[in-house]
Design a protein around this motif. Structure first.
Motif, PDB file in Angstrom:
ATOM      1  N   PHE A   1      -6.301  14.385   0.798  1.00  0.00           N
ATOM      2  CA  PHE A   1      -5.416  14.502   1.951  1.00  0.00           C
ATOM      3  C   PHE A   1      -3.959  14.362   1.517  1.00  0.00           C
ATOM      4  CE2 PHE A   1      -6.766  10.138   1.374  1.00  0.00           C
ATOM      5  CZ  PHE A   1      -5.567   9.448   1.383  1.00  0.00           C
ATOM      6  N   ARG A   2      -3.045  14.569   2.470  1.00  0.00           N
ATOM      7  CA  ARG A   2      -1.608  14.391   2.244  1.00  0.00           C
ATOM      8  C   ARG A   2      -1.117  13.238   3.118  1.00  0.00           C
ATOM      9  NH1 ARG A   2      -2.843  19.087   3.889  1.00  0.00           N
ATOM     10  NH2 ARG A   2      -1.631  18.994   5.811  1.00  0.00           N
ATOM     11  N   ILE A   3       0.050  12.703   2.783  1.00  0.00           N
ATOM     12  CA  ILE A   3       0.657  11.630   3.567  1.00  0.00           C
ATOM     13  C   ILE A   3       2.032  12.099   4.016  1.00  0.00           C
ATOM     14  CG2 ILE A   3       1.540   9.268   3.515  1.00  0.00           C
ATOM     15  CD1 ILE A   3      -0.575   8.630   1.429  1.00  0.00           C
ATOM     16  N   SER A   4       2.318  11.999   5.315  1.00  0.00           N
ATOM     17  CA  SER A   4       3.618  12.395   5.847  1.00  0.00           C
ATOM     18  C   SER A   4       4.690  11.407   5.384  1.00  0.00           C
ATOM     19  CB  SER A   4       3.592  12.437   7.375  1.00  0.00           C
ATOM     20  OG  SER A   4       3.588  11.111   7.897  1.00  0.00           O
ATOM     21  N   GLN A   5       5.928  11.798   5.564  1.00  0.00           N
ATOM     22  CA  GLN A   5       7.056  10.923   5.203  1.00  0.00           C
ATOM     23  C   GLN A   5       7.000   9.615   5.991  1.00  0.00           C
ATOM     24  OE1 GLN A   5       9.224  11.360   2.792  1.00  0.00           O
ATOM     25  NE2 GLN A   5      10.403   9.538   3.226  1.00  0.00           N
ATOM     26  N   GLN A   6       6.723   9.692   7.298  1.00  0.00           N
ATOM     27  CA  GLN A   6       6.661   8.491   8.134  1.00  0.00           C
ATOM     28  C   GLN A   6       5.499   7.585   7.708  1.00  0.00           C
ATOM     29  OE1 GLN A   6       9.007   7.615  10.227  1.00  0.00           O
ATOM     30  NE2 GLN A   6       7.985   5.714  10.769  1.00  0.00           N
ATOM     31  N   ALA A   7       4.355   8.155   7.403  1.00  0.00           N
ATOM     32  CA  ALA A   7       3.215   7.355   6.939  1.00  0.00           C
ATOM     33  C   ALA A   7       3.535   6.710   5.594  1.00  0.00           C
ATOM     34  CB  ALA A   7       1.964   8.217   6.837  1.00  0.00           C
ATOM     35  N   HIS A   8       4.230   7.432   4.737  1.00  0.00           N
ATOM     36  CA  HIS A   8       4.654   6.916   3.430  1.00  0.00           C
ATOM     37  C   HIS A   8       5.527   5.672   3.625  1.00  0.00           C
ATOM     38  CE1 HIS A   8       7.004   6.843  -0.327  1.00  0.00           C
ATOM     39  NE2 HIS A   8       6.010   7.538  -0.866  1.00  0.00           N
ATOM     40  N   ILE A   9       6.493   5.782   4.530  1.00  0.00           N
ATOM     41  CA  ILE A   9       7.398   4.655   4.804  1.00  0.00           C
ATOM     42  C   ILE A   9       6.613   3.456   5.322  1.00  0.00           C
ATOM     43  CG2 ILE A   9       9.240   3.875   6.366  1.00  0.00           C
ATOM     44  CD1 ILE A   9      10.370   6.799   6.124  1.00  0.00           C
ATOM     45  N   MET A  10       5.710   3.683   6.286  1.00  0.00           N
ATOM     46  CA  MET A  10       4.948   2.577   6.867  1.00  0.00           C
ATOM     47  C   MET A  10       3.988   1.952   5.869  1.00  0.00           C
ATOM     48  SD  MET A  10       6.257   1.894   9.660  1.00  0.00           S
ATOM     49  CE  MET A  10       5.145   0.546   9.942  1.00  0.00           C
ATOM     50  N   LEU A  11       3.350   2.753   5.034  1.00  0.00           N
ATOM     51  CA  LEU A  11       2.470   2.188   4.000  1.00  0.00           C
ATOM     52  C   LEU A  11       3.257   1.267   3.085  1.00  0.00           C
ATOM     53  CD1 LEU A  11       0.190   5.207   3.089  1.00  0.00           C
ATOM     54  CD2 LEU A  11      -0.571   2.986   3.945  1.00  0.00           C
ATOM     55  N   ASN A  12       4.454   1.715   2.682  1.00  0.00           N
ATOM     56  CA  ASN A  12       5.296   0.871   1.832  1.00  0.00           C
ATOM     57  C   ASN A  12       5.704  -0.411   2.549  1.00  0.00           C
ATOM     58  OD1 ASN A  12       5.353   2.299  -0.587  1.00  0.00           O
ATOM     59  ND2 ASN A  12       7.082   3.563   0.049  1.00  0.00           N
ATOM     60  N   GLU A  13       6.154  -0.286   3.802  1.00  0.00           N
ATOM     61  CA  GLU A  13       6.596  -1.465   4.556  1.00  0.00           C
ATOM     62  C   GLU A  13       5.464  -2.464   4.755  1.00  0.00           C
ATOM     63  OE1 GLU A  13       8.581  -0.544   8.237  1.00  0.00           O
ATOM     64  OE2 GLU A  13      10.073   0.727   7.221  1.00  0.00           O
ATOM     65  N   LEU A  14       4.300  -1.981   5.171  1.00  0.00           N
ATOM     66  CA  LEU A  14       3.171  -2.881   5.428  1.00  0.00           C
ATOM     67  C   LEU A  14       2.662  -3.538   4.144  1.00  0.00           C
ATOM     68  CD1 LEU A  14       1.330  -0.669   8.060  1.00  0.00           C
ATOM     69  CD2 LEU A  14       2.562  -2.813   8.497  1.00  0.00           C
ATOM     70  N   THR A  15       2.659  -2.779   3.057  1.00  0.00           N
ATOM     71  CA  THR A  15       2.221  -3.334   1.777  1.00  0.00           C
ATOM     72  C   THR A  15       3.218  -4.369   1.273  1.00  0.00           C
ATOM     73  OG1 THR A  15       1.089  -1.264   1.256  1.00  0.00           O
ATOM     74  CG2 THR A  15       1.500  -2.773  -0.579  1.00  0.00           C
ATOM     75  N   ASP A  16       4.511  -4.074   1.402  1.00  0.00           N
ATOM     76  CA  ASP A  16       5.540  -5.047   1.009  1.00  0.00           C
ATOM     77  C   ASP A  16       5.437  -6.330   1.828  1.00  0.00           C
ATOM     78  OD1 ASP A  16       6.498  -3.268  -0.879  1.00  0.00           O
ATOM     79  OD2 ASP A  16       8.254  -2.654   0.307  1.00  0.00           O
ATOM     80  N   MET A  17       5.197  -6.187   3.135  1.00  0.00           N
ATOM     81  CA  MET A  17       5.055  -7.355   4.004  1.00  0.00           C
ATOM     82  C   MET A  17       3.843  -8.192   3.585  1.00  0.00           C
ATOM     83  SD  MET A  17       4.626  -7.653   8.192  1.00  0.00           S
ATOM     84  CE  MET A  17       4.869  -5.921   8.283  1.00  0.00           C
TER      85      MET A  17
ATOM     86  N   GLN B   1     -17.805  10.009   4.177  1.00  0.00           N
ATOM     87  CA  GLN B   1     -16.643   9.690   5.010  1.00  0.00           C
ATOM     88  C   GLN B   1     -15.400  10.467   4.581  1.00  0.00           C
ATOM     89  OE1 GLN B   1     -16.652   5.476   4.330  1.00  0.00           O
ATOM     90  NE2 GLN B   1     -17.582   5.041   6.317  1.00  0.00           N
ATOM     91  N   ALA B   2     -15.302  10.797   3.301  1.00  0.00           N
ATOM     92  CA  ALA B   2     -14.139  11.530   2.783  1.00  0.00           C
ATOM     93  C   ALA B   2     -13.996  12.891   3.450  1.00  0.00           C
ATOM     94  CB  ALA B   2     -14.243  11.686   1.269  1.00  0.00           C
ATOM     95  N   LEU B   3     -15.078  13.441   3.976  1.00  0.00           N
ATOM     96  CA  LEU B   3     -15.022  14.740   4.641  1.00  0.00           C
ATOM     97  C   LEU B   3     -14.092  14.727   5.854  1.00  0.00           C
ATOM     98  CD1 LEU B   3     -18.790  15.744   4.453  1.00  0.00           C
ATOM     99  CD2 LEU B   3     -16.907  16.545   3.000  1.00  0.00           C
ATOM    100  N   HIS B   4     -13.931  13.580   6.500  1.00  0.00           N
ATOM    101  CA  HIS B   4     -13.024  13.470   7.646  1.00  0.00           C
ATOM    102  C   HIS B   4     -11.568  13.709   7.224  1.00  0.00           C
ATOM    103  CE1 HIS B   4     -16.141  11.943  10.307  1.00  0.00           C
ATOM    104  NE2 HIS B   4     -16.466  11.056   9.385  1.00  0.00           N
ATOM    105  N   PHE B   5     -11.230  13.409   5.979  1.00  0.00           N
ATOM    106  CA  PHE B   5      -9.862  13.482   5.477  1.00  0.00           C
ATOM    107  C   PHE B   5      -9.533  14.824   4.826  1.00  0.00           C
ATOM    108  CE2 PHE B   5     -10.974   9.071   5.707  1.00  0.00           C
ATOM    109  CZ  PHE B   5      -9.796   8.373   5.927  1.00  0.00           C
ATOM    110  N   ASN B   6     -10.541  15.592   4.489  1.00  0.00           N
ATOM    111  CA  ASN B   6     -10.406  16.782   3.647  1.00  0.00           C
ATOM    112  C   ASN B   6      -9.320  17.754   4.112  1.00  0.00           C
ATOM    113  OD1 ASN B   6     -11.074  18.333   1.428  1.00  0.00           O
ATOM    114  ND2 ASN B   6     -12.550  19.549   2.564  1.00  0.00           N
ATOM    115  N   GLY B   7      -8.252  17.890   3.300  1.00  0.00           N
ATOM    116  CA  GLY B   7      -7.174  18.839   3.546  1.00  0.00           C
ATOM    117  C   GLY B   7      -6.248  18.481   4.692  1.00  0.00           C
TER     118      GLY B   7
END
Length: 110
Positions: free
Chosen positions: A11-27, A89-95
């Motif tokens: 799958f791909r990650i949007s810019q907003q999801a990228h930002i939130m993943l970083n913020e939540l992981t940092d927290m 389960q990975a099939l839900h994310f495919n592409g």
């Protein structure tokens, strides 16, 4: 975690999801005092009362980075994470693309 099987990110990650993943992981890292790594899951379970599968979709968790086997870490769109799903389960994310908006949750945009 030692017996976990690597399921390649599909799958791909949007810019907003990228930002939130970083913020939540940092927290999480600040709160625990240890370096954390995000993990994406597929959240579903069988409801015994209703006799149906209840799908909640994408779920986020974190693991202590020093406790995760290196072979399970993957980099997608600049984020190091664990794709903690079964091959089925990975099939839900495919592409698809994962996004994050005001709804305060991760979701597929397409």
């Amino acid at each position: 975690m030692e017996n976990a099987t690597l399921v390649p990110v599909n799958f791909r990650i949007s810019q907003q999801a990228h930002i939130m993943l970083n913020e939540l992981t940092d927290m999480a890292s600040r709160e625990t005092g240890r370096t954390m790594v995000p993990a994406l899951f597929w959240d579903e379970e069988y409801d015994e009362i209703k006799k149906e599968m209840v799908v909640r979709g994408i779920a986020l968790g974190c693991y202590y980075r020093d406790e995760v086997p290196t072979r399970l870490l993957q980099v997608i769109d600049g984020i190091t994470l664990i794709f903690a799903v079964s091959p089925k389960q990975a099939l839900h994310f495919n592409g698809r693309e994962i996004d994050y908006r005001d709804s305060r949750r991760f979701f597929f945009t397409d």
